[in-house]
Design an enzyme around this catalytic site. Structure first.
Site, PDB file in Angstrom:
ATOM      1  N   ASP A  55     -10.376 -13.185   8.750  1.00  0.00           N
ATOM      2  CA  ASP A  55      -9.734 -13.399   7.456  1.00  0.00           C
ATOM      3  C   ASP A  55     -10.633 -12.722   6.429  1.00  0.00           C
ATOM      4  O   ASP A  55     -11.780 -13.125   6.235  1.00  0.00           O
ATOM      5  CB  ASP A  55      -9.611 -14.896   7.171  1.00  0.00           C
ATOM      6  CG  ASP A  55      -8.966 -15.204   5.829  1.00  0.00           C
ATOM      7  OD1 ASP A  55      -8.872 -14.295   4.968  1.00  0.00           O
ATOM      8  OD2 ASP A  55      -8.583 -16.365   5.612  1.00  0.00           O
ATOM      9  N   ASN A 111      -7.022  -2.548   6.291  1.00  0.00           N
ATOM     10  CA  ASN A 111      -5.573  -2.528   6.109  1.00  0.00           C
ATOM     11  C   ASN A 111      -5.018  -3.802   5.481  1.00  0.00           C
ATOM     12  O   ASN A 111      -3.983  -3.757   4.809  1.00  0.00           O
ATOM     13  CB  ASN A 111      -4.906  -2.303   7.471  1.00  0.00           C
ATOM     14  CG  ASN A 111      -3.421  -2.577   7.434  1.00  0.00           C
ATOM     15  OD1 ASN A 111      -2.639  -1.803   6.897  1.00  0.00           O
ATOM     16  ND2 ASN A 111      -3.009  -3.707   8.010  1.00  0.00           N
ATOM     17  N   TYR A 151      -1.291  -5.735  -7.897  1.00  0.00           N
ATOM     18  CA  TYR A 151      -1.371  -4.919  -6.691  1.00  0.00           C
ATOM     19  C   TYR A 151      -1.795  -3.480  -7.001  1.00  0.00           C
ATOM     20  O   TYR A 151      -2.752  -2.978  -6.382  1.00  0.00           O
ATOM     21  CB  TYR A 151      -0.041  -4.944  -5.940  1.00  0.00           C
ATOM     22  CG  TYR A 151      -0.063  -4.167  -4.650  1.00  0.00           C
ATOM     23  CD1 TYR A 151      -0.547  -4.746  -3.478  1.00  0.00           C
ATOM     24  CD2 TYR A 151       0.390  -2.852  -4.600  1.00  0.00           C
ATOM     25  CE1 TYR A 151      -0.582  -4.027  -2.294  1.00  0.00           C
ATOM     26  CE2 TYR A 151       0.357  -2.133  -3.416  1.00  0.00           C
ATOM     27  CZ  TYR A 151      -0.131  -2.720  -2.269  1.00  0.00           C
ATOM     28  OH  TYR A 151      -0.180  -2.000  -1.096  1.00  0.00           O
ATOM     29  N   LYS A 195      -5.521  -1.568  -5.881  1.00  0.00           N
ATOM     30  CA  LYS A 195      -5.626  -0.356  -5.074  1.00  0.00           C
ATOM     31  C   LYS A 195      -6.389   0.739  -5.821  1.00  0.00           C
ATOM     32  O   LYS A 195      -7.082   1.554  -5.194  1.00  0.00           O
ATOM     33  CB  LYS A 195      -4.237   0.115  -4.652  1.00  0.00           C
ATOM     34  CG  LYS A 195      -3.526  -0.836  -3.704  1.00  0.00           C
ATOM     35  CD  LYS A 195      -4.324  -1.078  -2.418  1.00  0.00           C
ATOM     36  CE  LYS A 195      -3.554  -1.888  -1.395  1.00  0.00           C
ATOM     37  NZ  LYS A 195      -4.309  -2.104  -0.145  1.00  0.00           N
ATOM     38  N   THR A 230       7.881  -3.179   5.089  1.00  0.00           N
ATOM     39  CA  THR A 230       7.029  -4.209   5.693  1.00  0.00           C
ATOM     40  C   THR A 230       7.299  -5.536   4.999  1.00  0.00           C
ATOM     41  O   THR A 230       8.018  -5.600   3.993  1.00  0.00           O
ATOM     42  CB  THR A 230       5.531  -3.864   5.531  1.00  0.00           C
ATOM     43  OG1 THR A 230       5.210  -3.859   4.135  1.00  0.00           O
ATOM     44  CG2 THR A 230       5.202  -2.507   6.140  1.00  0.00           C
TER      45      THR A 230
END
Length: 242
Positions: free
Chosen positions: A61, A88, A165, A169, A200
């Site tokens: 985790d 990932n 998000y 990144k 996904t």
């Protein structure tokens, strides 16, 4: 002595991580599938084994330092080094909220997985990666992390205007540059991958790309030759603007 090529992929029990695991398994790597859930991780590994690949599950985790340290010790004890790390694992909690409507708790939770998790895992596994003949780190980023992309009104998906998000990144891209600079005079190569808008769980299965398509750039960067790039941001068509 022969060297067993090993790759650890975080969040590898499904989606892009699982597709990358299959592709790297097909390239002859022993694939270590990092997953929070032991049951789901074991199930994913067993499926790859049934297809003829050398795959094992590792409880990991990225928001839990204890599991990171335990995974590092387990891999060190069994293999002595790590050839490839694929960061990932990713998460998004904002549900496309506009920046002014974003809850601080959701921003922090996104960064815990997407940025601090990448940092923690990278730092823990660097000793094993530098023991490998030609270590590789692939940080799974996103085109949404490109400031050039998000500020270009003509760019695809530039109308997306949510904060947590994409900015996490962007931070991963900065981390990629800085770590690559630190290790530029070593065999270790560190790059960021843009897999594209992929169908996904993370995207609510709305993406137009398959996990198999998305994983190709990860596999490419994981298997770069000695004269390959480091400190870059790439999709399957080449460099991506920061």
């Amino acid at each position: 002595m022969s060297h067993t090529k090993t790759v650890l992929i975080t969040g590898a029990n499904k989606g892009i991580g699982y597709a990358a695991a299959r592709q790297l398994g097909a390239s002859g790597y022993t694939v270590l599938l990092g997953a929070r859930s032991e049951a789901r991780g074991k199930e994913a590994a067993a499926k790859l084994v049934s297809e003829g690949y050398d795959a094992r599950h590792i409880v990991l985790d990225v928001t839990d330092q204890g599991t990171i340290d335990a995974a590092s010790k387990q891999i060190a004890d069994e293999f002595g080094s790590l050839d490839v790390l694929v960061n990932n694992a990713g998460a998004s909690f904002e549900a496309f909220a506009s920046p002014s409507q974003l809850e601080l708790s959701d921003l922090k939770a996104t960064y815990e997985t997407n940025f601090f998790g990448v940092f923690a895992v990278t730092k823990a596994f660097l000793p094993l990666l530098t023991e490998a003949p030609a270590g590789r780190i692939v940080n799974v980023s996103s085109g949404l992390g490109s400031l050039a992309f998000m500020s270009d009104t003509a760019a695809e998906y530039s109308n997306f205007n949510f904060l947590a998000y994409p900015s996490s990144k962007t931070a991963v891209n900065a981390l990629t540059i800085m770590f690559a600079k630190e290790f530029k005079n070593t065999p270790l190569k560190i790059n960021a991958a843009d897999p594209g808008y992929t169908s996904t769980d993370l995207t609510g299965n709305q993406g137009h790309r398959s996990a198999e398509q998305a994983a190709k750039i990860i596999t490419h960067l994981a298997t770069l030759p000695e004269d390959g790039p480091t400190g870059g941001f790439f999709n399957e068509n080449g460099p991506v603007l920061w």
